[in-house]
Design an enzyme around this catalytic site. Sequence first.
Site, PDB file in Angstrom:
ATOM      1  CB  VAL A   1     -12.973  -3.365  -0.459  1.00 33.97           C
ATOM      2  CG1 VAL A   1     -12.727  -2.322   0.309  1.00 33.97           C
ATOM      3  CG2 VAL A   1     -13.680  -2.848  -2.277  1.00 33.97           C
TER       4      VAL A   1
ATOM      5  CB  THR B   1      -0.505  -0.121   1.739  1.00 34.29           C
ATOM      6  OG1 THR B   1      -1.205  -1.181   1.140  1.00 34.29           O
ATOM      7  CG2 THR B   1      -1.620   1.034   1.259  1.00 34.29           C
TER       8      THR B   1
HETATM    9  N1  GLY Z   1      -3.676  -3.582   3.097  1.00 34.79           N
HETATM   10  C1  GLY Z   1      -3.666  -3.484   1.805  1.00 34.79           C
HETATM   11  C2  GLY Z   1      -5.848  -4.404   1.361  1.00 34.79           C
HETATM   12  O1  GLY Z   1      -5.120  -5.270   1.695  1.00 34.79           O
HETATM   13  O2  GLY Z   1      -5.473  -4.115   0.302  1.00 34.79           O
END
Ligand code: GLY
Length: 289
Positions: free
Chosen positions: A192, A163
């Site tokens: 998501v 991310t």
């Molecule tokens: N932290 C990114 C995801 O799991 O989508």
Amino acid sequence: MPVIIIHGGAGRIKNAAAHRRGIKKALQIGWAILNQGGKALDAVCEAVKYMEDSTIFNCGSGATLTLDGTVELDASVMIGQGEYGAVGAIKQVKNPILVARQVMEKTDHLLLVGPGAQKFSRRRGFKKYEKILEVQKRRLARFKKRGNSAYFPKLNNYLKLGTVGAVALDNDNQIAVANSTGGILGKMPGRVGDTPIFGAGVYATKNSGVAATGHGEEIIRLFLAKYVADLTDGLPAQKAVSKGIAMAKEKNVLCGVIGLDRKGNVGYGFTTKSMSWGYIGKAGEMRLF
Ligand code: GLY
């Protein structure tokens, strides 16, 4: 003195030199805005926009692929006054962070997902855009070859759980957080993660800003960003982040966290093998992982 802290994802950082260059540039972009008296919100959005365009990080043009070989992006933005906007599983847009900002600023909604988010982006003038890197196609092919199931992917310390996130404090003591991701490799279309989920991947108050990265499903369960932001109300940022990371470690959650407090203290930590991060602190000093 303004402050900005950025991360480029937790997990296995294979191309550390490229991450370092990318984070340095993103910090410089954010810092230039803050240093000229600009808003924390502009600083974090522009820093993340740069990271989305760079193809180094798992977001925007560098995003990992779904099981179907498509790109679906999540992004969110939040400011300390409580305003928040996000998009989930949005396709064919270059900079989801800017769409998330428009959800916050131009609508009464908090989170738009899928085709609705895409339709909103077109209405707001964002052009159709899709970039699928060859390297991402190869990664997906290897993922499938290893017999991974998208329903229960085998997450481990060596996976890139990317991310990007940025947290800034401006000269008016306003705090803003921005997050963006392509999610987890081989995810089911429509999935998501934590990045656009209020309190999970992102949280900001008048006193703190926090961005999380890592295994999205588990970060949502821990409500991780809010957990750390609440701790920051009574503790310096590094102590609060370390407590959040200790809690996540106890529960075997693969994640990383960055944060700052109203006094301009920064904090970072991770339970993964590594995380790429950098900050420009209250003395104007730059530190990189
Ligand atoms: N932290 C990114 C995801 O799991 O989508």
